[in-house]
Design a protein around this motif. Structure first.
Motif, PDB file in Angstrom:
ATOM      1  N   GLN A   1       0.846  -1.191   0.000  1.00 25.01           N
ATOM      2  CA  GLN A   1       0.000   0.000   0.000  1.00 25.01           C
ATOM      3  C   GLN A   1       0.881   1.241   0.000  1.00 25.01           C
ATOM      4  O   GLN A   1       1.889   1.304   0.703  1.00 25.01           O
TER       5      GLN A   1
ATOM      6  N   TYR B   1       0.854   5.728  -0.201  1.00 27.47           N
ATOM      7  CA  TYR B   1       0.023   6.898   0.107  1.00 27.47           C
ATOM      8  C   TYR B   1       0.820   8.175  -0.115  1.00 27.47           C
ATOM      9  O   TYR B   1       2.055   8.178  -0.087  1.00 27.47           O
TER      10      TYR B   1
ATOM     11  N   LYS C   1      -5.540  -1.909  -9.290  1.00 20.54           N
ATOM     12  CA  LYS C   1      -6.433  -0.755  -9.406  1.00 20.54           C
ATOM     13  C   LYS C   1      -7.804  -1.062  -8.815  1.00 20.54           C
ATOM     14  O   LYS C   1      -8.392  -0.230  -8.119  1.00 20.54           O
ATOM     15  N   LYS C   2      -8.319  -2.278  -9.079  1.00 18.02           N
ATOM     16  CA  LYS C   2      -9.643  -2.651  -8.579  1.00 18.02           C
ATOM     17  C   LYS C   2      -9.661  -2.769  -7.057  1.00 18.02           C
ATOM     18  O   LYS C   2     -10.707  -2.597  -6.428  1.00 18.02           O
TER      19      LYS C   2
ATOM     20  N   GLN D   1      -8.800  -0.858  -4.895  1.00 17.91           N
ATOM     21  CA  GLN D   1      -9.199   0.377  -4.222  1.00 17.91           C
ATOM     22  C   GLN D   1     -10.593   0.229  -3.629  1.00 17.91           C
ATOM     23  O   GLN D   1     -10.960   0.915  -2.670  1.00 17.91           O
TER      24      GLN D   1
ATOM     25  N   VAL E   1     -10.893  -0.115   0.144  1.00 10.90           N
ATOM     26  CA  VAL E   1     -10.909   1.128   0.927  1.00 10.90           C
ATOM     27  C   VAL E   1     -12.333   1.668   1.008  1.00 10.90           C
ATOM     28  O   VAL E   1     -12.836   2.020   2.090  1.00 10.90           O
ATOM     29  N   ASP E   2     -13.004   1.718  -0.143  1.00  7.94           N
ATOM     30  CA  ASP E   2     -14.359   2.281  -0.178  1.00  7.94           C
ATOM     31  C   ASP E   2     -15.362   1.421   0.585  1.00  7.94           C
ATOM     32  O   ASP E   2     -16.261   1.961   1.244  1.00  7.94           O
TER      33      ASP E   2
ATOM     34  N   SER F   1      -9.145   8.561   2.072  1.00  5.70           N
ATOM     35  CA  SER F   1      -9.453   7.360   1.281  1.00  5.70           C
ATOM     36  C   SER F   1      -8.999   7.488  -0.162  1.00  5.70           C
ATOM     37  O   SER F   1      -8.802   6.483  -0.857  1.00  5.70           O
ATOM     38  N   LYS F   2      -8.831   8.728  -0.639  1.00  4.12           N
ATOM     39  CA  LYS F   2      -8.408   8.942  -2.023  1.00  4.12           C
ATOM     40  C   LYS F   2      -6.898   9.193  -2.138  1.00  4.12           C
ATOM     41  O   LYS F   2      -6.381   9.374  -3.240  1.00  4.12           O
TER      42      LYS F   2
ATOM     43  N   TRP G   1      -3.134   4.087  -2.665  1.00  2.66           N
ATOM     44  CA  TRP G   1      -3.363   3.117  -3.738  1.00  2.66           C
ATOM     45  C   TRP G   1      -2.631   1.833  -3.406  1.00  2.66           C
ATOM     46  O   TRP G   1      -1.805   1.772  -2.486  1.00  2.66           O
ATOM     47  N   PHE G   2      -2.930   0.777  -4.153  1.00  2.44           N
ATOM     48  CA  PHE G   2      -2.321  -0.530  -3.925  1.00  2.44           C
ATOM     49  C   PHE G   2      -1.405  -0.898  -5.091  1.00  2.44           C
ATOM     50  O   PHE G   2      -1.609  -0.469  -6.222  1.00  2.44           O
ATOM     51  N   GLU G   3      -0.400  -1.695  -4.773  1.00  2.00           N
ATOM     52  CA  GLU G   3       0.484  -2.276  -5.789  1.00  2.00           C
ATOM     53  C   GLU G   3       0.653  -3.757  -5.490  1.00  2.00           C
ATOM     54  O   GLU G   3       0.582  -4.170  -4.327  1.00  2.00           O
TER      55      GLU G   3
END
Length: 883
Positions: A138, A140, A319-320, A322, A325-326, A345-346, A349-351
């Motif tokens: 993760q 940020y 990408k999905k 994310q 988080v939501d 929350s925005k 991102w994840f890798e």
């Protein structure tokens, strides 16, 4: 059309070229007759294909034309090349020894570093489904703060498995000391004596399934599926249960006899080229570190791995993700009334990091494993290449310098009809002899130096004698290096004009003087850069180890594994305080060195948790004597006091935390995380992590963490002090050997990588200097040899020894000075960039360049002085008697 229906011209020409003369007419006739016959029955294309087939059928020994020069002559010619090459080698023994010695050093260096690079690049490539295994990362970037880590919440793995069909399996582990992983005192259930062991980790059954680690005993599908089970490596099974299947037997960990761990399986040892280096895998089935922990989205403690289904795209999946988080994190933050939850929350991102990239490509990712750095691999490779290049330069320099000695040989060969290509082959053959001899010696040197190299690089590399590809690679390398090193001398020496040579008009090696000078400059430039780098690294290491870090790390003994004393630990502390040379004692697992406990907590000023963004803080649980024992300084307020009952809610913060919370007068103020604390003191900032990082916010509260007891002593005999402590220890724990380290040594080990880099540069600089000096020594000897008559005439005419010495050394020193001028900006740029990795660093001062320059000049002078002084003392009669 008529032209198109003739036999293929190229095929006819090929047939004519290789076919024996007596067969040409007959074979051509037969093939042409068949061609036109087939043309009446088949298409033109098929007929031509068949013609080619017939031509190729004639490429057989009985039909092939014999070469003008027979194989025997060819063999004899090559034998001649190598005989002449060997004679040249033995005739000029000093030059040959320097060529071969320098080459061998370069080859040994390259071979060792090639083994290192091979080992680094082979990490995590042996897992069966490795190309589908990824570590979740993760990242940020929020309000100017950015970072990457691998720590996730306990329910994160289940959310991934449930919500993303591209994922086949998800597994976690937890190696945090906070939850009792890491180091343990352990014994068989039927024994009474504890043994200290490292390498404990909490492991998911599903992560075991993902990695498919080979099992020796037990069922891989169920080894960790039951509560209080443990999987151990073969190495530990052989230690505790030799020659038996230990599945079903029990371990007692940290004297907790009420909760034994049953062995569910034995796995093969993790290879040294795995980033997993654990010995005891404890199940996470049924484990909850606090009430509700496994469903809590507020604590991040679990590195998480995924096995993707075949064909799944990791970039699209990242990408999905994310959506996690939501769906989970944002609602949790809103329920907790976290300020700016939607904005946060925005901001991340994840890798998905491939398994094979974890070891070398994890720069900037906070994780619990030790790993390498791809930049270090490239640096190592560059150093090896430069050393080999320096050795090849010696070969080229000496070959062209000695050109006058071979000029008449080349002229006579050309006069009697030798082609230039034959002369080139002759010199390449000589180069190959040097190369193969150098490789043999280089391989022996590499094998001899491997133990030292392993110590230098912190590796346990074995020489790959049993790998079939080793010798083909070495033979090919010897050929390639020999040809590359010999190409320029071969073309240069073979270019001499026979008429000029035989008239004596070829200058004695001076035509390539500029080339030789340039190569000498390159050699010494490389050497000076390495010398400067060595000095800078050494100074940075000294700066780190001697910098005031805000606590006193000297004469502090750390006794480990004291948690097994349980309730007796306070009595143990009291008895230690009775020793005359003990100044103070503290009980805490939180220490300002790597490998001890850490955590992370959000803090606010009292009442501001719904308004302000939290400040991330380390909260360390210590006893009343911690700050005194560690030699820390209270700059405002006071230390904890046993006489103050209110200190149970008191807190001591560091200066950085006060600044982050905006507290100008912090004493008596309230701050909060999950409860409200009263600030009673401010401690001066101290380095509790690497000097590569800024000092972060930190606070102390009273609490119990009993794995480590730190003893501050005042003694000139540390060994007798340890013996006194050991006698007390045996009274409290007779079945457990004492384990101790020293705080200053543990602090120094945090910078092993920097010290290792320093040792590598010292070794590389030493090798580069040796190789460069070998070349300089040979060139100076050659120069003296070529100018021997000039020197003798000068001596006869009254020249002083000083004049002769200056004449012979001036040109070489000029080249060294040019090298220093070129090297200084290069070294400054490279080392300044390296120092940027440290927040706290030394400066590159002018004296580093001055010392490196003076040292280089002295080395050069020492190298060439022998030959210069020897030439100055020679009897002029000896050189002039032939004139």
């Amino acid at each position: 059309m008529e032209k198109e229906n003739k036999p293929p011209r190229l095929a006819q020409q090929l047939l004519t070229k290789f076919l024996r003369k007596e067969l040409i007419e007959e074979v051509h006739g037969d093939l042409d007759e068949k061609f036109y016959s087939d043309l009446e029955k088949k298409s033109s294309f098929k007929t031509k294909i068949n013609y080619w087939h017939q031509v190729l059928n004639y490429i057989r020994p009985f039909a092939i034309r014999k070469s003008k020069s027979t194989n025997i002559n060819s063999i004899a010619m090559f034998q001649s090349y190598f005989k002449i090459g060997w004679r040249s080698l033995t005739k000029q023994r000093m030059y040959s020894a320097i060529k071969i010695g320098g080459f061998a050093l370069g080859i040994a260096s390259c071979l060792l570093i090639a083994l290192f690079i091979k080992d680094e690049l082979s990490f995590d490539i042996s897992y069966p489904d490795g190309d589908r295994i990824f570590r979740v990362v993760q990242a940020y970037n929020y309000k100017g703060e950015s970072g990457k880590d691998v720590w996730f919440q306990a329910p994160f793995a289940k959310a991934l498995k449930d919500d993303y069909p591209e994922i086949e399996k998800v597994g976690r582990y937890n190696s945090s000391e906070l939850f009792g992983a890491g180091n343990k005192e352990i014994r068989r259930a039927d024994k009474i004596e504890n043994t200290y062991e490292e390498g404990f980790v909490y492991f998911d059954q599903e992560l075991l399934d993902i990695l498919k680690i080979p099992f020796i005993y037990g069922n891989p599908a169920k080894a960790l599926s039951q509560p209080h089970t443990i999987v151990i490596t073969k190495r530990k099974a052989d230690k505790y249960f030799p020659h038996e299947d230990p599945v079903g037997k029990a371990f007692i960990i940290n004297n907790d006899e009420k909760n034994p761990f049953m062995i569910g399986g034995v796995i093969e040892d993790f290879p040294t080229t795995s980033h997993f280096q654990y010995e005891f895998l404890m199940t996470m089935t049924g484990v909850e570190f606090w009430n509700g922990e496994q469903s809590d989205w507020g604590a991040t403690n679990y590195p998480t791995y995924v096995l993707l289904k075949p064909g799944a795209d990791p970039n699209q999946l990242a990408k999905k993700m994310q959506g996690v988080v939501d769906k989970y994190l944002l609602p949790f933050w809103i329920r907790q009334e976290v300020p700016n939850a939607k904005e946060m929350s925005k901001a991340g991102w994840f890798e998905l990091q491939p398994l094979k990239d974890i070891h070398l490509r994890s720069e900037g990712i906070a994780d619990p494993v030790s790993h390498g750095d791809i930049r270090f691999v490239w640096l190592f490779g560059a150093v090896a290449s430069f050393i080999l290049l320096l050795a090849m330069i010696n070969f080229i320099n000496l070959s062209t310098a000695k050109s006058a000695n071979r000029a008449k040989e080349v002229g006579l060969r050309k006069t009697v009809g030798s082609l230039r290509v034959n002369i080139i082959n002759q010199f390449l053959a000589e180069s190959l002899i040097y190369s193969f001899l150098s490789f043999v010696i280089g391989i022996f040197l590499a094998w001899l130096l491997l133990p030292y190299f392993n110590l230098l690089s912190a590796k346990s590399i074995q020489f790959p004698w049993n790998e079939w590809q080793l010798f083909p690679i070495l033979i090919t390398s010897a050929l390639v290096v020999g040809i590359l090193a010999g190409l320029y001398p071969a073309f240069y020496l073979s270019s001499f004009n026979p008429a000029s040579v035989l008239k004596g008009n070829v200058s004695r090696g001076s035509k390539s003087a500029n080339m030789r000078s340039s190569l000498v400059v390159f050699q010494f430039t490389t050497s000076v850069v390495l010398i400067i780098a060595t000095f800078v690294i050494y100074r940075q290491v000294e700066y780190i180890l001697n910098k005031k870090v805000g606590f006193d790390k000297d004469q502090v003994i750390l006794i480990q594994g004291t948690n097994t004393l349980d309730k007796k630990i306070k009595t143990f502390k009291d008895e230690l305080l009775q020793l005359s040379r003990v100044k103070s004692v503290t009980i805490s697992d939180y220490l300002p060195i790597r490998g001890t406990k850490r955590n992370g907590n959000g803090f606010w000023n009292e009442g501001k948790d719904k308004v302000d963004h939290s400040v991330g803080v380390q909260i360390w649980r210590v006893d009343y004597d911690y700050i005194t024992t560690m030699g820390m300084k209270i700059v405002d307020g006071r230390n904890f006091s046993e006489d103050m009952a209110s200190d149970s809610s008191g807190i001591i913060i560091n200066q950085t935390m006060a600044k982050k919370l905006g507290l100008r007068d912090p004493i008596g103020k309230g701050i909060q995380n999950n409860r409200v604390w009263n600030v009673v003191g401010v401690v001066e900032d101290f380095h509790f992590e690497s000097l590569r990082d800024q000092i972060g916010p930190l606070c102390f509260v009273l609490g119990n963490n009993s794995n480590i007891v730190a003893v501050k002593v005042n003694t000139s005999s540390m060994s007798s002090m340890v013996q006194s402590i050991d006698r007390i220890w045996k009274k409290f724990s007779p079945n457990q050997p004492i384990r101790y380290t020293f705080l200053n040594e543990s602090f120094a080990r945090m910078y092993d990588d920097v010290q290792r880099m320093g040792r590598i540069f010292i070794s590389a600089a030493g090798l580069a200097i040796i190789v460069a000096c070998l070349g300089l020594f040979a060139l100076s000897a050659f120069m003296v040899e070529q100018r021997s008559k000039e020197i003798s005439i000068r001596l006869v005419l009254g020249a002083s020894l000083k004049t002769i010495f200056n004449m012979l050394t001036f040109n070489f020193l000029k080249l060294v000075l040019i090298s220093i001028i070129i090297a200084i900006p290069i070294a400054w740029y490279v080392m300044n960039n390296w120092l940027q990795n440290f927040t706290y660093r030394t400066e590159i001062t002018w004296d580093v360049f001055a010392i490196a320059g003076i040292l280089s000049v002295l080395i050069a002078l020492l190298t060439i002085s022998y030959q210069s002084i020897r030439a100055a003392f020679v009897n002029p009669v000896e050189s002039l008697k032939t004139e």
